[in-house]
Design an enzyme around this catalytic site. Structure first.
Site, PDB file in Angstrom:
ATOM      1  N   CYS A   2       0.997  -1.149   0.070  1.00 36.76           N
ATOM      2  CA  CYS A   2       0.070  -0.030  -0.042  1.00 36.76           C
ATOM      3  C   CYS A   2       0.864   1.219   0.027  1.00 36.76           C
ATOM      4  CB  CYS A   2      -1.051   0.130   0.955  1.00 36.76           C
ATOM      5  SG  CYS A   2      -1.888  -1.534   1.523  1.00 36.76           S
ATOM      6  N   ASP A  97      -3.391  -9.496   8.036  1.00 39.64           N
ATOM      7  CA  ASP A  97      -2.348  -9.207   8.899  1.00 39.64           C
ATOM      8  C   ASP A  97      -2.168  -7.835   9.361  1.00 39.64           C
ATOM      9  OD1 ASP A  97      -1.941  -8.193   6.213  1.00 39.64           O
ATOM     10  OD2 ASP A  97       0.293  -8.087   6.156  1.00 39.64           O
TER      11      ASP A  97
END
Length: 572
Positions: A2, A97
């Site tokens: 990201c 996660d």
């Protein structure tokens, strides 16, 4: 994978944080979200890899807790950590996660870092105390830049996001060192004044306008201890232990809810990655990608074809032509923000672009073996070079710099914490030169195609183990990566002991011939710009003429000029 961004201070507005997330939209557009509070702003660009549901979107917070998380990267061992946290009574509402990292921080604080096996740059912001905690993975696979003045602290995954809010000039010392010594800056520097990066293996605390940076990963003490443990190890034992660690590293990096592919070259590293991927049940569904230029002097395609003959691997060949370079460089220079490694990086960018078009979001690559296993030729001699296959001719042309600008250059010096010279060179390459710049190049080109790049050979357990083995297991018969080659020979003897090939593209020839107009335009741009005062333009022209006439032992200085000319666009 990201992009993250954040602001603490008066600049923390919806407009400003939106400018930042828009600037790095290539890092992820599956979801773009913001958190805004008084003098606080966080932004997140999501590329969904694990748990594709919206519950895993960021900025992430839960249970009314004041801590909010933005996170770039992957925690590969998140399932194991999740199990440990569940045993402590922590509950989970997603399969991501991200939530595991969030709960790990709540339970262990900064000590959670030691438990993480992954690539990451993340920030926890406390909405009540305004405290910020940011951290970066051990080798700095994932980037984190920041800017700090009397009123604001601004951070982001890429420089361009920060420059949406801050006017900065080029850091002339870093630029001078780049041209004079080939340095891309120290681990905390960037090519822009005021914009710094958090070094790999460090965390940063910011509270009440006070900033503190702490090293959390002590590679030197860890490997010094391991060197003693392994000093009498037998070759077979070392070989089996490394193979076990390597298999586990690859298993962890195949954890994804999207398609996975990998890059392939003709070297030992890629060959071993191919061999191990081929052992997996899903091998026949995994594609490998390689680039070529139709120049037999440089192309590794014959080696790659030989490699895949014995496997189930589907091979996709990506052709790079000289007529593509100018346009691709213009695009990539904007993505990189800083000088990058030339035409080989452009070739990888096209590979990642091709993979993305075929729906592959996760890419495995063989980065890190040479540094961990002493694979470069200069590990075997007394050279202080940082360039594989360098001749006696310097690749740097300091005579093209104006005298006043050259005085700003200061030859970089690096720590030498180990008794053995080979170890100090490996350490330099891992933390100061080769790995930091390669990771930066690769992060940007993979994210430019909105893909996630994973480096299984940079698992810290593998690096520490190989680094700490006796030198005779790394270098033998004037060849590096000895034990690694022995491991590969179990699969292919022909490839295991092939010599290392330092050049990958016909960059030298293309710059002199097909791309000569591109070089000349770069020189003209420098002459006409405000950067002209930094150069001796007559010497610049003379060196270019020498290059055209055949002095082509290195093309690095030519590429430097092309890189610098792009900064002119950034200065406007």
């Amino acid at each position: 994978m990201c992009g993250i961004s954040g602001i603490i201070g008066p600049k923390a507005t919806k407009t400003n944080i939106s400018l930042m997330t828009d600037a790095i939209i290539h890092r992820g557009s599956d979801n773009i979200s913001h958190f805004i509070d008084e003098k606080l702003a966080l932004g997140h660009n999501r590329l969904s890899i694990i748990d594709l549901n919206e519950g895993a979107n960021q900025p992430f917070h839960k249970n009314g807790n004041p801590w909010i998380l933005v996170f770039n990267g992957e925690i590969y061992n998140y399932l194991e950590i999740k199990s440990e946290l569940a045993n402590k009574g922590r509950t989970f509402v997603t399969h991501s996660d991200t939530e595991v990292l969030y709960e790990a921080f709540l339970v262990w604080g900064e000590n959670c870092l030691e438990k993480l096996n992954g690539m990451f740059a993340f920030a926890f912001l406390n909405t009540e105390t305004k405290e910020l905690f940011t951290a970066r993975d051990r080798f700095g696979v994932k980037p984190l830049y920041y800017y700090h003045d009397e009123e604001n602290f601004i951070f982001a995954s890429e420089i361009k996001a920060i420059r949406q809010l801050v006017n900065t000039k080029l850091n002339e010392k870093v630029l001078a060192n780049y041209i004079a010594y080939g340095s891309y800056g120290m681990p905390n520097e960037s090519f822009y004044e005021g914009i710094k990066q958090l070094p790999g293996g460090h965390f940063l605390n910011y509270n009440k306008n006070k900033l503190q940076i702490t090293q959390w990963y002590d590679f030197v003490s860890r490997t010094n201890k391991k060197i003693l443990e392994l000093q009498n190890i037998g070759q077979n034992e070392a070989k089996e232990e490394y193979k076990k660690l390597l298999k586990n590293s690859i298993d962890l990096r195949f954890r994804a809810d999207v398609p996975v592919g990998f890059t392939l070259s003709g070297g030992v590293d890629s060959s071993l990655l191919l061999a191990l991927v081929n052992q997996r049940e899903e091998a026949k569904n995994i594609k490998a990608f390689t680039f070529y230029t139709e120049d037999e002097r440089y192309d590794e395609l014959p080696w790659v074809k030989q490699m895949v003959l014995k496997t189930q691997t589907q091979l996709e060949k990506v052709l790079l032509k000289p007529e593509e370079i100018n346009k691709r460089h213009y695009q990539l220079a904007k993505i990189q923000d800083e000088p990058y490694g030339g035409i080989p990086t452009i070739a990888y960018a096209k590979v990642f672009e091709t993979m993305a078009k075929q729906g592959i979001k996760v890419i495995l690559d063989g980065q890190g073996m040479d540094e961990a296993w002493a694979g470069y030729d200069y590990y075997q001699n007394n050279s202080n070079s940082t360039i594989q296959g360098q001749t006696n001719t310097s690749p740097f042309k300091t005579n093209v710099l104006a005298t006043t600008f050259l005085t700003k250059a200061e030859k970089p010096t690096y720590p030498k914490p180990f008794e053995e010279d080979v170890l100090n060179k490996q350490y330099r390459d891992l933390f100061y030169t080769k790995i930091p710049r390669a990771l930066r190049f690769n992060d940007r080109v993979s994210m430019a195609s909105t893909t996630e790049l994973r480096e299984p050979f940079l698992d810290y357990r593998l690096v520490e183990y190989a680094f700490s083995l006796p030198t005779k297991m790394k270098i033998r018969n004037n060849q590096g990566k000895y034990l690694l080659r022995e491991i590969l020979s179990d699969y292919s003897k022909n490839l295991a002991f092939a010599p290392k090939r330092p050049l990958q593209t016909p960059q030298r020839e293309w710059l002199a011939e097909d791309l000569s107009a591109m070089v000349e335009n770069a020189i003209i741009s420098i002459k006409k710009s405000n950067l002209a005062v930094l150069f001796d333009t007559q010497q610049l022209q003379k060196e270019w003429k020498k290059y055209q006439q055949g002095e082509q032992d290195s093309s690095f200085h030519i590429w430097q000029w092309i890189s610098v000319s792009k900064f002119i666009d950034y200065e406007k």
